[in-house]
Design an enzyme around this catalytic site. Structure first.
Site, short mmCIF file in Angstrom:
data_model
loop_
_atom_site.label_atom_id
_atom_site.label_comp_id
_atom_site.label_asym_id
_atom_site.label_seq_id
_atom_site.Cartn_x
_atom_site.Cartn_y
_atom_site.Cartn_z
N SER A 258 89.96 33.79 53.47
CA SER A 258 91.43 33.97 54.31
C SER A 258 91.51 34.51 55.58
O SER A 258 92.49 34.57 56.21
CB SER A 258 92.28 34.36 53.14
OG SER A 258 92.05 35.50 52.56
N LYS B 238 94.49 42.23 59.50
CA LYS B 238 94.91 40.98 58.59
C LYS B 238 96.41 41.22 58.19
O LYS B 238 96.61 42.44 58.00
CB LYS B 238 93.88 40.84 57.28
CG LYS B 238 94.54 39.59 56.76
CD LYS B 238 93.18 39.28 55.72
CE LYS B 238 93.28 38.32 54.96
NZ LYS B 238 92.29 37.95 53.69
N SER C 118 86.54 36.22 51.41
CA SER C 118 87.52 35.96 52.37
C SER C 118 87.06 36.69 53.73
O SER C 118 87.76 36.66 54.63
CB SER C 118 88.92 36.26 52.00
OG SER C 118 89.35 35.11 51.16
#
Length: 485
Positions: A154, A79, A178
């Site tokens: 996210s 990420k 997330s």
């Protein structure tokens, strides 16, 4: 041969048995990305030259039978809010476009030590603020199961890449769901570890008392292997916990007969779609067939989870994001003529709408006239939520429920309605507020889209979560459908 849908465990065995070279694995992964990611849009940056160089070095070690490292030769996606030395790290924001870190995050150091291979950085909601990966400054990621749907957020890029077979595992971060929410929407396994289990050093901070890095994989055992690689105390992170037991696979495969599981009535209450409730009830029956006892319980303060979470997370975000001032690093407005304009223009132009919304909310909640009424009260509610879980865990081993109120929604459907978007975190935020571990894995489909089942555990008891999740996975999984994506 194509390896894009092979599990981490299978790839490890194939490499150790010399059935395939690390360079072949990495090359295959880049072929899959070239074939698929123009549609899915999960990656923000690729590091092909360094990845192939590392893979060829591992080939040489393989030849000499020097295959050290838990994840030797295994490709990974990271990420884009996790610092990677020499690889652009943007947090999917204009504010950090072009930022190339000069140091390595702790989780990346650990993964490099285990000889995993970095493929690239994955798309996300800007600064991890969002639930659909639509607030990214650069691109919108699609759900591999249904291209009309969001992948969640996210960590949407992290989940989509794993579901589409573009990497066997990825890392995400979970502040209020997330990792678990996009794992649920994309039909994969995502674990948010206990707060302090994994070092946050090198994770760009959103809300420091809530953030945790965790793994996303296509099955439960792979998830446990990756968590084992990244866990442990870190001298660079004072909130990391000195907990030594990181052998998360040792109880996988053991039955769950006699285990006591709690099903909170609030998790099947208002706001949860009927089809999702039915799938969870069916999963509960499966758990009973496996020998567990499942009882209905109450977590009465669950309903206050979203308001208290958004007040606390936004308050911490307003403080953490103050460092992006247009001076030391980050976007620097070319229009500014004075110091005040530099601050104002750089932040106004560099941050997106959702990030600014949360900075406004957090600054308001921390202001002198409202601190007691909002921030302090939210902290008290956080304590009540934590006490609810402590009471349940005095009698039960695990809590079960849906991960999200329903399956993934359509792209563009909720992005302009922040309250509806925030409501999707109804079942995940309490876990972060209490600092507990939680895992999501598929339990069926609604409207043709995956639905996630969430298990919540006692602090630092990820081992039990994996044991229960693995047993459920033996009865239900979506693995056969991955190759059709």
């Amino acid at each position: 041969m194509t390896i894009r849908y092979e599990s981490v465990e299978n790839l490890i065995n194939m490499i150790h048995n010399k059935e395939i070279k690390p360079s072949q694995v990495v090359s295959d992964i880049y072929d899959a990305i070239e074939e698929t990611d123009a549609t899915i849009k999960s990656f923000l940056a690729l590091d092909k030259e360094n990845a192939m160089k590392k893979a060829e070095e591992l080939d040489a070690l393989q030849e000499k039978d020097q295959m050290e490292g838990l994840l030797f030769g295994i490709p990974m996606g990271i990420k884009d809010n996790i610092i990677t030395e020499g690889v652009e790290t943007t947090c999917a924001s204009k504010m950090l476009e072009g930022f190339v870190p000069i140091y390595e995050s702790t989780v990346m150091n650990k993964l490099h030590n285990e000889n995993a291979v970095l493929i690239g950085k994955l798309n996300m909601d800007e600064f991890a603020m969002g639930g659909s990966t639509e607030t990214s400054y650069f691109k919108k990621t699609l759900n591999p199961f249904d291209h009309d749907a969001v992948p969640g957020g996210s960590s949407g890029g992290s989940a989509a890449a794993v579901a589409a077979g573009l990497v066997p595992f990825s890392l995400g971060s979970d502040t209020g769901g997330s990792i678990r929410q996009p794992a649920a929407y994309c039909g994969i396994v995502g674990l948010k570890p206990t707060y302090g289990r994994v070092s946050r050093f090198g994770l760009v901070a959103f809300a420091s008392s809530l953030d945790q890095i965790g793994p996303l994989t296509r099955n439960v055992k792979d998830n446990a292997l990756v968590l084992q690689a990244i866990s442990g105390v870190d001298e660079h992170d004072s909130t990391s916990a000195p907990v030594d037991d990181v052998d998360f696979t040792s109880e996988i495969g053991q039955d769950i007969k006699g285990m006591k599981i709690a099903l909170p009535k609030e998790y099947l209450g208002e706001g949860v779609e009927e089809e999702t409730k039915e799938l969870v009830k069916k999963a509960v029956e499966t758990l009973r067939e496996l020998g567990a006892t499942v009882d209905e319980v109450s977590l009465p303060n669950t309903k206050f989870g979203i308001p208290s979470y958004y007040l606390l997370a936004s308050s911490e975000a307003s403080a953490n994001l103050a460092r992006f001032d247009g001076i030391r690093y980050g976007y620097h407005s070319p229009e500014a003529k004075t110091l005040e304009e530099l601050y104002k223009f750089s932040r106004s132009e560099g941050f997106g709408k959702e990030v600014k919304r949360r900075i406004y909310l957090g600054t308001f909640a921390l202001s002198s006239g409202y601190y007691d009424a909002f921030y302090k009260k939210a902290q008290k509610v956080r304590t009540l939520i934590k006490q609810d879980f402590e009471r349940i865990f005095n009698e039960y081993d695990v809590v079960v429920g849906p991960t999200t109120p329903g399956p993934a929604f359509n792209i563009g459907e909720e992005i302009d309605d922040p309250l509806t978007m925030y409501a999707n975190d109804l079942l995940t935020t309490p876990v972060n507020l209490a600092g507990l571990p939680g895992i999501s894995l598929p339990c069926g489909k609604s409207k043709g889209r995956p639905v996630g089942l969430q298990f919540i555990g006692k602090p630092f008891d990820e081992k039990t979560l994996y044991r229960v999740a693995y047993q459920y996975e033996t009865q239900f999984n979506l693995h056969d459908e991955y190759e059709q994506l």
